[in-house]
Scaffold this active site. Structure first.
Site, PDB file in Angstrom:
ATOM      1  N   GLY A 217       0.822  -1.189   0.000  1.00  0.00           N
ATOM      2  CA  GLY A 217       0.000   0.000   0.000  1.00  0.00           C
ATOM      3  C   GLY A 217       0.866   1.254   0.000  1.00  0.00           C
ATOM      4  O   GLY A 217       1.972   1.281  -0.564  1.00  0.00           O
ATOM      5  N   SER A 218       0.379   2.288   0.661  1.00  0.00           N
ATOM      6  CA  SER A 218       1.043   3.596   0.575  1.00  0.00           C
ATOM      7  C   SER A 218       2.377   3.684   1.302  1.00  0.00           C
ATOM      8  O   SER A 218       3.078   4.687   1.157  1.00  0.00           O
ATOM      9  CB  SER A 218       0.100   4.683   1.087  1.00  0.00           C
ATOM     10  OG  SER A 218      -1.009   4.814   0.218  1.00  0.00           O
TER      11      SER A 218
END
Length: 484
Positions: A217-218
């Protein structure tokens, strides 16, 4: 001598020759393979005749052997129980499994070539040979904070000393009790092992360094940001496009922000603000501008793809070798087929904290003799330079903004400057997203870097309610424990 007697003599001689050949083969040619057979009870029992070395966290043994009043001579016990299970592994009549019991079996059993001189000395002095003990880098307070934070939730947590690579905590949840696999009642051991293997929650897998790996993810935006800053084309105040949905070439499916909101007025944002609020469209744009080779090269500089041993084998993290434009944009925000271990994510933060230098992670500080004198001591080792000190300083500024003003606010600590990055990694449309947090502190004098992932614990519609709210408090507790 008549013919029948001659023939009988020949047969007898042939039988004796066969016996000599077979004995020679068994004693010299096949001896190693026969000793290694898992069903060779004599060999298995002989492994119990020697006291196995301890595994130590500070002065506390989390694995040790105690005398047994039966044919096994020694019983392997685990005072650390479940909280250190994936670090210790287990040792049973069937051999060593998982963790340090397996990875450092030679040292713990006393059979390693590193202990050859000591075995010779023991032979001439008449001392009983004892396996070497392992003093670990684990900080029991940080380990306890990670265990408490993950209680009841699937996931993993890792903490590192950024300047040395020492692993301060390593927790995989769910866990198991290694004592159930080390007993002398083999029927109970067999039942326990089958039950653990059949458990759909996979408690035997060390999620910090293996298993199926996770989409980051981020948190992977640290890599994308590093590549952008290192290119010289972007600075923290550079203006970037930040629409609600980034149009992607070769497809009608765009790259949306969480909640499909614009990242700023007129669909514009600064690079720093994009990191602060974890703007997907801005980072997807950066990925397209930089290109797949730059993204993969930057990831490799952080250790992605390396074959690591801590000394347990670490499954390499990966960025796909072939990426079209939509896949590249998705990879730049840590989605598509990017896969990482929590250890690797901790290494991202640790590298930024250590002025851009990645240190090789390790779990064993010292190898000790039976009298606890040092046989071998680990020395910090540089793995690579991920970014320059100047770029590391820029990344630190941007990661501080995440915790001070952005999605990482739950990781704030009074009086301590914390740098971090949240992540909400989507897995499919049925399961909730994985919640990530990684960071380090103090930002101006880094002493600990952490990574936390909670499986299916994130809100796919909010970065703050996902990685920030779920992973942030666990990371905060670990950092506070490490700074005490």
């Amino acid at each position: 001598m008549n013919a029948p007697i001659r023939r009988l003599s020949f047969v007898v001689a042939l039988l004796f020759a066969s016996l000599l050949v077979s004995t020679t083969l068994i004693q010299f040619v096949y001896a190693k393979d026969l000793n290694a057979r898992p069903d060779n009870r004599r060999t298995l029992l002989s492994s119990y005749a020697r006291e196995r070395g301890q595994i130590l966290v500070g002065d506390t043994a989390i694995a040790k052997s105690v005398p047994a009043s039966n044919e096994y001579k020694w019983l392997r016990t685990y005072p650390g129980g479940t909280q250190y299970a994936h670090i210790t592994g287990y040792y049973s009549f069937y051999g060593a499994g998982g963790g340090l019991e397996q990875a450092e079996n030679g040292l713990l059993s006393g059979s390693s070539d590193k202990l050859a001189f000591r075995r010779v000395s023991d032979f001439f002095t008449g001392r009983k040979t004892v396996g070497a003990s392992l003093e670990l880098t684990i900080d029991s307070r940080v380990q306890a904070a990670a265990i408490k934070g993950l209680d009841g939730r699937k996931g993993a947590a890792v903490a590192l000393n950024p300047s040395t690579g020492e692993i301060l905590a390593m927790v995989s949840n769910p866990g198991y009790n290694p004592a159930t696999l080390s007993g002398h009642d083999l029927s109970k051991v067999d039942t326990a092992y089958k039950a653990l293997n059949a458990d759909p929650e996979k408690p035997l897998i060390n999620r910090t360094i293996g298993g199926d790996l996770y989409p980051p993810g981020s948190t992977f935006k640290i890599v994308t940001a590093a590549a952008a800053l290192s290119s010289g084309r972007f600075q923290p105040d550079t203006e970037l496009p930040g629409p609600a949905v980034l149009d992607l070439p070769q497809t009608t499916v765009g790259l949306p922000n969480i909640g499909k909101r614009s990242c700023g007025p007129d669909d514009k944002t600064t690079f720093l603000h994009a990191m602060e609020i974890s703007c997907n469209s801005a980072f997807g744009y950066l990925g397209l501008e930089l290109g797949a080779d730059a993204l993969r090269d930057q990831a490799a500089k952080f250790g992605v793809g390396d074959q690591l041993s801590i000394p347990m084998r670490v499954t390499p993290s990966s960025v796909p070798a072939e990426l079209n434009q939509p896949q590249l944009a998705q990879s730049a925000v840590g989605q598509y087929d990017v896969r990482v271990t929590p250890l690797q994510v901790a290494m991202l933060s640790a590298a930024v904290a250590n002025h851009g230098t990645v240190m090789r992670p390790h779990l064993v500080r010292s190898v000790l003799s039976s009298d606890l004198s040092v046989i071998e001591r680990a020395t910090p080792e540089e793995l690579s330079e991920a970014v320059t000190p100047e770029v590391a300083a820029q990344l630190t500024e941007m990661m501080e903004a995440v915790v001070e003003n952005g999605s990482g606010k739950p990781a704030q600590i009074d009086g301590v400057r914390v740098a971090g990055k949240t992540g909400t990694a989507e897995t499919d449309r049925v399961q909730r997203a994985h919640a990530w947090f990684t960071g380090f502190a103090p930002a101006n004098d880094p002493q600990i870097a952490v990574a936390v992932v909670v499986e299916n614990g994130g809100d796919p519609d909010s970065e703050a309610r996902g990685g920030g709210a779920v992973g942030g408090p666990i990371a905060k507790a670990m950092i506070e424990a490490g700074l005490k």
